[in-house]
Scaffold this active site. Sequence first.
Site, PDB file in Angstrom:
ATOM      1  N   SER A 313       0.807  -1.209   0.000  1.00 14.43           N
ATOM      2  CA  SER A 313       0.000   0.000   0.000  1.00 14.43           C
ATOM      3  C   SER A 313       0.849   1.272   0.000  1.00 14.43           C
ATOM      4  CB  SER A 313      -0.962  -0.045   1.191  1.00 14.43           C
ATOM      5  OG  SER A 313      -1.944   0.953   1.080  1.00 14.43           O
ATOM      6  N   ASP A 324      10.379   5.374  -9.963  1.00 16.84           N
ATOM      7  CA  ASP A 324      10.014   5.953 -11.251  1.00 16.84           C
ATOM      8  C   ASP A 324      10.731   7.274 -11.521  1.00 16.84           C
ATOM      9  OD1 ASP A 324       8.428   3.907 -12.113  1.00 16.84           O
ATOM     10  OD2 ASP A 324       6.513   4.889 -11.716  1.00 16.84           O
ATOM     11  N   LYS A 338      -0.606  -4.048  -3.344  1.00 11.52           N
ATOM     12  CA  LYS A 338      -1.920  -3.482  -3.020  1.00 11.52           C
ATOM     13  C   LYS A 338      -1.992  -2.091  -3.639  1.00 11.52           C
ATOM     14  CE  LYS A 338      -5.067  -2.175   0.718  1.00 11.52           C
ATOM     15  NZ  LYS A 338      -5.193  -0.744   0.351  1.00 11.52           N
TER      16      LYS A 338
END
Length: 502
Positions: A313, A324, A338
């Site tokens: 999460s 990224d 998740k």
Amino acid sequence: MNLHSSKLRIFRAAAFALCFFVSGFFVSKCFAESGQKKDAQVDSSEYIRTIAQIFYTLQSRFVEEVDPEVLYKGALDGMMKSLNDPYTVYLDTSDMRSLNDTTEGAFYGVGLSISKRNESTAENPAYVDVISPIEGTPGYKAGIQAGDKLIEINGEPTPEMSMETVLSKLRGPKGEGVEVTVLRGKSVTFKRTLIRDLIEVPTVEFGTVQSGKNLYGYMKLIQFTPDTVPRVHEAIDSFKEKKCSGLIIDLRNNPGGLLDSAAKIGDFFIDQGPIVSTKSRLAFESRSINASADNTIVRDMPIVVLINKGSASASEILSGALKDNHLAYLIGERSYGKGSVQQVMTLKHNDGIKVTMARYYTPSDTNIDKIGIPPDKEIKLSPEYTDEQTKAFVKLSEDETIRKYVEDHPDMSENDIAAYAKVLQKDYDLDLRLLRRLVRIEVGRTKDPRLYDLDFDVQLVEAMKVLDQGNFKKLVKSTKTLKELQEEAEAKAAQDDSQTKK
């Protein structure tokens, strides 16, 4: 009969009016956004009227007197379960209290972060999945690990239990025991009695780690709460003051928490662009959280992030954002996966519902739900054990051999620990490094716990090696974004499928 029919019509009208008032806003919004025809909304109204009729019939005509609260809870619970989403659930008053306790930071329980599917079948029972144990809690000390399954609680099978029942059994008065049967792997089961204790939900632990001449900041994020953000800021200030030349962020076994907390921490490192975006079925509920250079407090510092299958999460939001943006190098094991966002709505009776409202996407516009985040370098913390070795581990714990030895030999040194581990290995076919770790944990029960264990923690040691190399910028720039990795995986799967059909 006329009076009864009259009352029935009045009740139906009132019930419909009440139901439509509660749900009408959401229904109209939903269909306005989705572009469905008007008659679909009429169908929804028919369902609501039917539910009201059945409610009244059961309350007034069932063979025994029915508590309306029972029908109310059952209806809500059934609606949530019909969606087959483990994160969309009805929360009764005790669940809401437990949720508030967790958010506020303290409760009595066993210290396991868990999830549970709603649907259970004979082929795939809905056991309780352990996402991660909270370090230092009864569940952690009993050796329960991320990936374990609780198949029984106090002798009762868990597949047919609701999450509400599971939580009510695991939480309770301090000092009372709860017995759990644990399934590890495919076939090894064992029992543990966990003594409930005060579970203080920690947020951040930090310190420094020396590697030769290099000093690195080490920051373990345990859960994302409102207190996590200032604690991370405090840790970073400490690292700057000590002139640390690199940073290790440990997100292993971090089950998540507040999305906004993860985003704010990401903003400490990211100058510009998206940190995380959420996409909902309703356009007005979708949003993008972008970084601001004014909030950035760490620049040009090599960062390694540690993840494993217990990282879920919000911890995946932070690690995904740093990956990224080519700001961090990820080491460890694939994360939990998740990628959805829940909202808790409080109802009139101090109960509530938790509903999956959106999915979140990393800066490269990637959703990792049920996929997880792969590390840039995979390092397993411990070797894969055979069933026989797992049984040896369970037997060692059940025999309490280590505890008894440590009680008889107080103040053991590192040399003593290493020597005793070799003695244990003669009877238990386990890795020496693991045995030293188990003895060290037992020795440390009466002392302040260590922030890290370099003898055992090969993932942390690898993180230090990466930082030591001195080519971090080149290394991290060579890594692929999550979007690139998923596109590669999809292309490979399509190619494999094509070859299979040939």
